[in-house]
Write a protein that holds these residues in place. Structure first.
Motif: not given
Length: 666
Positions: A53-77
């Protein structure tokens, strides 16, 4: 046996058989005998909470293939904590929003042509396992009794092709099956917070994935999974697409016995199949009870019967708050990868700056993206980073008008209607011809800043952005003396009558009323050369459109970079201070750009902070420490048929590849 398991067994005994049938589909009606309210299973979670819905905002992360490239498990948690809390906040306001998350996606990405490459965590089983373990720990929360949400890992397993996914067979050599394709799922279930999986559409060695007995034997008994759910519509497709059984009752009985507990399909269809399965002695009520107990146990572990569950107090005040935004900005920064560098950073620029290309002033979403606020494009980010400079923008698309068979030009009217009624083209007739590769084309009105859309069998002006499951703004353009324009989805051919009325029809032969002519008024490459000549620095922003060409349901055929092909070279010939900003859901074979350009930055579609992270990297405020979670090949000729999953035999992924990659894993 813990207290919730004992309670689940007791509740199952109180259910009537008729009520039990309501616990097998993802929509579960109220069960009055045990005071259970209506319940839904399934909320998308690839990049955080996904509201539709238009009013259901959230915190939208980078795409997972990019998150994988951080190699940062603390960030992922930490990102998992944000996703879990925001989902719970929305559920507390609206119980129809499910606390059973569908995600993260753990499919091993052994081929970059996969249309859903952006959703998963790369080609290395250890990396994917560790990153998704950390993410699901945060999603599940830290209460000793209750789960914040229940993550279901996608898609168990070997679901790494789209074109044949519905009934294709993924043949897995046994060692790779267990050590590679299965192993990626183990960490998040056994050591993380995942307690469910979504089964894949495909077959595994000839057996539909939802009928895999190792759901019971390995995932439940050895790893500790609670329940499994099918992918959307796959229950019915076991009969209609796989043709594995003749009846839905047979499918249901075998699925439940194999360990698949919940069907993502129409609840009436599932109920009817369950009734038939019991009636025909394909499954006993006692066997059915085991699956229902698993689902009820999961619902109890979410605290849905406890008014004092600590998660009940989470409100929407925490959604996309300052803390979440700061963590998300960190994620956007960390996933930036420096593919090549002989030029950056540049902390001060004396002359004019050009920020150009298809994605220079865009911040696009893929299908599994929530609603985000305060989006920053690369153009906006660079303007903020260099406030004293003149910053020029140009999308570099060709600008053209479309001449219809009646000899007049297609124009857009104030009410959004379209007609071929102009003898001489004016501003209402000008369109950016946006070609996103793989044969996809958009027509973007220069005057109204919106796309043309196939709707009600004609053309209409629609939105600025293209975002639908079915993208009716996407067209195929073929050359047959003139341009033949077809709707992308149904290949209905566009025509115009003598009065200029535009419509579409299904046909194979080409008639006069189908012959249009796209007349270019301004070429992107000419504007590129002029801009590059006038500026001190050029930032060429390009990449894929995540809702078109390759995406869910569509794989790529080639790795060749086919969006504004050659534009980076044109810019570099005129200005050696040309930097490529590649914004993409997947690897491209950017061989020419890598050879010529002095610097190339890679980022995924990174959410609201895309432009900020890129601009900070350019000017040296952010150290681009991201890594590649996949091998970037020089050509699809380095790869086997996309349906061949034997990475060892085919010598693919960094573990077995013997060729020269464009950019290596890591």
């Amino acid at each position: 046996m813990d207290k919730f398991r004992r309670q689940a067994k007791e509740l199952v005994r109180k259910l009537t058989l008729d009520e039990k049938f309501n616990f097998i589909a993802t929509h579960q009606p109220p069960a009055e005998s045990i005071s259970f309210k209506e319940f839904f299973i399934g909320t998308e979670a690839a990049r955080g909470f996904v509201g539709r819905k238009d009013d259901e905002f959230s915190t939208v992360f980078p795409q997972p293939i990019g998150l994988a490239g951080t190699f940062d498990t603390e960030l992922m948690q930490k990102l998992g904590e944000i996703a879990g809390r925001e989902c719970r906040a929305y559920h507390n306001e609206n119980p129809k929003i499910s606390l059973c998350y569908w995600g993260p996606t753990v499919d091993m990405e052994r081929d970059p042509r996969w249309g859903r490459t952006e959703e998963a965590y790369g080609e290395d089983v250890c990396l994917a396992g560790e990153m998704t373990k950390a993410y699901t720990v945060g999603m599940a929360g830290y209460d000793e009794n209750y789960f914040l949400t229940i993550p279901a890992l996608k898609h168990f397993c070997a679901n790494n092709t789209e074109n044949t996914r519905i009934n294709g067979n993924s043949y897995l050599p046994l060692r790779l099956k267990y050590e590679y394709y299965y192993a990626a799922f183990m960490n998040a279930i056994k050591y993380g917070g995942a307690r469910s999986v979504m089964t894949a559409y495909n077959e595994i060695n000839g057996l539909p994935a939802m009928l895999n007995p190792e759901l019971n034997d390995i995932l439940k008994k050895e790893w500790g999974m609670w329940f499994a759910v099918t992918d959307g519509g796959d229950f019915a497709q076991t009969v209609t697409a796989h043709k594995y059984f003749d009846s839905h009752a047979e499918t249901l009985a075998h699925a439940l016995k194999s360990g698949c507990d919940v069907m993502t399909d129409h609840d009436i269809l599932v109920r009817n199949a369950a009734e038939k399965a019991i009636e025909n002695n394909l499954i006993t009520e006692e066997e059915l009870d085991k699956n229902i107990e698993n689902v009820i146990y999961a619902r109890l572990k979410l605290g849905l019967l406890d008014e004092n569950c600590p998660y009940n107090r989470i409100s929407k005040d925490i959604v996309d708050n300052d803390e979440a935004r700061e963590i998300n900005l960190r994620a956007a920064r960390e996933q930036v990868v420096m593919l090549k560098n002989n030029l950056l950073p540049v902390k001060k620029i004396k002359g004019r700056i050009a920020v150009v290309g298809a994605l220079a002033d865009e911040n696009l979403c893929d299908w599994y993206t929530g609603k985000f606020r305060d989006a920053v494009s690369v153009y906006e980010g660079i303007k903020r980073a260099f406030p004293e400079n003149t910053v020029i923008h140009d999308s570099l698309w060709d600008i053209a008008c479309i001449k219809a068979p009646n000899g007049k030009y297609i124009s857009v009217h104030e009410d959004g209607s379209v007609c071929a009624d102009k003898n001489i083209p004016d501003e209402s007739c000008k369109f950016e011809i946006r070609k996103w590769g793989q044969g996809t084309t958009n027509f973007f009105s220069v005057k109204y800043k919106k796309h043309l859309r196939f709707e009600d069998n004609t053309l209409k002006l629609h939105n600025r952005t293209v975002y639908d499951w079915f993208t009716f703004e996407t067209f195929n353009v073929s050359i047959c003396e003139n341009e033949i324009i077809e709707s992308y989805l149904h290949h209905q051919r566009m025509k115009a009558d003598e009065n200029g009325n535009v419509s579409f029809e299904k046909r194979t032969n080409v008639k006069k009323e189908n012959k249009f002519r796209i007349e270019t008024l301004s070429y992107g490459f000419e504007r590129a050369e002029k801009i590059a000549d006038e500026c001190e620095f050029v930032f060429f922003c390009t990449g894929n459109h995540p809702m078109q060409s390759a995406r869910e349901c569509y794989d790529r055929k080639k790795l060749f970079f086919d969006v504004q092909t050659g534009r980076g070279r044109d810019l570099w010939y005129k200005n050696k201070n040309t930097v490529m900003i590649l914004i993409s859901s997947y690897p491209y074979a950017i061989n020419t750009e890598n050879r010529l350009l002095p610097a190339i930055l890679y980022t995924t579609h990174a959410g609201a902070n895309l432009g900020t992270a890129v601009a900070e990297t350019i000017c040296g405020k952010n150290n681009p420490a991201g890594r590649l979670a996949m091998t970037w090949y020089q050509s699809e000729l380095d790869l086997p048929d996309i349906t061949d999953y034997d990475i060892e035999k085919n010598q693919t992924t960094y573990m077995y590849f013997r060729g020269e990659p464009l950019y290596p894993f890591g």
